[in-house]
Design an enzyme around this catalytic site. Structure first.
Site, PDB file in Angstrom:
ATOM      1  N   HIS A  57       0.819  -1.208   0.000  1.00 15.24           N
ATOM      2  CA  HIS A  57       0.000   0.000   0.000  1.00 15.24           C
ATOM      3  C   HIS A  57       0.855   1.261   0.000  1.00 15.24           C
ATOM      4  CE1 HIS A  57      -3.194  -2.768   0.903  1.00 15.24           C
ATOM      5  NE2 HIS A  57      -2.676  -3.094   2.078  1.00 15.24           N
ATOM      6  N   HIS A 219      -7.049  -4.465  -1.036  1.00  6.22           N
ATOM      7  CA  HIS A 219      -6.343  -5.698  -1.407  1.00  6.22           C
ATOM      8  C   HIS A 219      -6.974  -6.320  -2.624  1.00  6.22           C
ATOM      9  CE1 HIS A 219      -6.231  -5.109   2.968  1.00  6.22           C
ATOM     10  NE2 HIS A 219      -4.946  -5.385   2.827  1.00  6.22           N
TER      11      HIS A 219
END
Lengths: 333, 333
Positions: A57, A219
């Site tokens: 991320h 995700h």
């Protein structure tokens, strides 16, 4: 799979090595276990802020370590929670005696591992408060969570709670500010393409040539529904509708508008989304007082974006504006 | 083609509208013709800096308008030079009487159009100097250029010449600093995937599943050769070898290392490349004194990166460190 990596098993280690080299003046990197701390941690008298979560991320979370934001970041494997034996030493390293706040995205693994680390830290005499971020309006429960997921709002919680800690707020006050940000921010995302986790070697899901996923998580986990591709204005409308409804945005509200890229979307497209989002907020009577546009919480090379709206008050605005010096967010210094 | 756009013909206009809304405190946006100026332009007594080129490389150039960097940016259509009727009014708008420097990437269309605009500005009594950026070591001539292309080094020229203008250097001195940066910077890029120009609707070229293009330009134009996919360390070695040879990097050199993402590559991978690049430079006896890692000059959603090395001296370092306040690059303020 084509990626600029060496060994899928070494991705996180080599990323933090590169990060540490590039930002040697800002951070220290521990490699075993892996965590990143602010260069001058622990800062005497200051509440320590620790966040972490799966890697993939970036710039979240290591990119937010530094003055006015996080004291430590704890990256797990890609899309996998860090473990207590990483979180605990990071917590101890940034504790100056004023206690430590854990900022945790609401994913089951993260919640569990930060909880364990907090208990172990308390056993060593460190006071820990946890701010749980759960700003995603897309789904109530998901593959990864009980309750709402923590997504884009995390960046805003880290910045604003970080500013509160920097000005000298005590442990309960820093946690309270973080919780206030979380209570006033909502987010929804869209994916135009999937991403590929290095050790998996193939895309996490399939989207048809003309299909997008509304309500995607960071995700690539499923969102609300798949629809045929639409133009940017329509997609922006779809993302903002549940965000504004859930926040009960009303005429006269002042907001921070955060258009976040998922990693593979050109910045130009984020500005096109931002443009429409400002119009939608204006139609609702709200004024955009602050903004953030760019790749701040990503899902590897996924194409898509998320939109976060934070309802501001004078104090949150002042804390947002406070100086920050990290690798990924910097102003006033 | 899935993109967060409305109408391929409106991409540039809507991008600058969104950009103007997000950065209203920093810039003014002219929509007809399209150009972006620093909010307080013209700055009395200061040399004006103007750059521009095709859109699709964001944050270049609009993201670099502001204190300590550009006074104006002139975006053309995607991957297409801006026209003299945009460049001329941008030039006039930022001329305080101290003259204007044009920073031009060496592509035939850009060179021609900036030249015409410079002549028209001179005819209106504005002194113009041009700094041509041609830092790409991949090819001598290409589809788009006579001589080397201007790529990553452009960001460094804009920052450092911008700092020279901000401290009050005169027209010739600002141009000379810009040329000194260009003379001391070299770049080479790699593509892992192609990008899609919105009005074309399909990828600019095809790369096989296990193939990469070494020496790619920022429009996806051909580079040196295609090879089978390699790991990040090998690719980094390949990119740096001609850069260091051409710069004649020697033991004791101090450099700025710039690892730039092409738009679709995760930040984590850029740090893995950065890590290896530092090792290669150390093996050559050079020290990395300053660094920049991220998406600063992109090719839409292309996956890949470029590596630029700038040989530093004390003055260039000081100008690099000087305060800058733009949408995409900010420190010290």
């Amino acid at each position: 799979m084509k990626k600029l990596i060496n060994d899928p098993k070494a991705v996180v280690q080599e990323t933090v090595q590169g990060f540490g080299l590039a930002h040697a003046g800002l951070v220290n990197v521990s490699e075993d276990p892996i965590y990143i701390t602010r260069k001058d941690a622990p800062v005497a008298g200051k509440v320590g802020l620790v966040s972490g979560g799966g890697s993939g991320h970036e710039p979240l979370h290591a990119g937010y370590v530094g003055r006015g934001m996080l004291d430590a970041a704890v990256p797990g494997a890609v899309f996998t929670s860090p473990t207590p034996d990483q979180i605990l030493p990071a917590t101890l390293a940034v504790n100056s005696g004023a206690g430590v706040v854990h900022i945790v995205k609401n994913y089951t693994g993260d919640v569990l591992n930060f909880e364990t680390a907090a208990e172990l830290a308390e056993a060593e005499g460190v006071s820990v408060r946890t701010v749980l971020v759960n700003d995603d309006v897309a789904v109530e429960d998901s593959l990864y969570t009980a309750g709402r997921r923590g997504v884009g709002g995390t960046v805003l919680v880290e910045k604003i709670a970080g500013a509160a800690a920097e000005r000298g707020d005590d442990l309960d006050a820093v946690a309270a500010v973080g919780e206030r940000v979380n209570a006033n921010v909502r987010t929804m995302g869209v994916a135009l393409s999937a991403c590929t986790v290095p050790h998996a070697g193939k895309p996490s899901f399939d989207l048809a040539e003309d299909e997008i996923e509304i309500g995607i998580g960071i995700h690539g986990e499923p969102g609300r529904h798949r629809i045929a591709m639409e133009n940017a204005d329509s997609i922006t409308n779809r993302l903002l509708e549940p965000v504004l409804a859930d926040l009960k945005i009303a005429s006269g509200d002042k907001v921070l508008l955060f258009v976040n890229g998922m990693g593979g979307t050109p910045l130009s497209e984020l500005y096109i989304v931002y443009r429409r989002a400002v119009q939608v907020l204006a139609d609702a009577g709200a004024t955009v007082e602050r903004s953030l546009v760019g790749n701040y919480i990503t899902a590897l090379e996924m194409q898509g974006c998320s939109i976060s709206v934070l309802r501001l008050d004078d104090e949150l605005t002042e804390l947002w504006d406070a100086p920050v010096h990290t690798a990924a967010l910097r102003w006033g210094v």
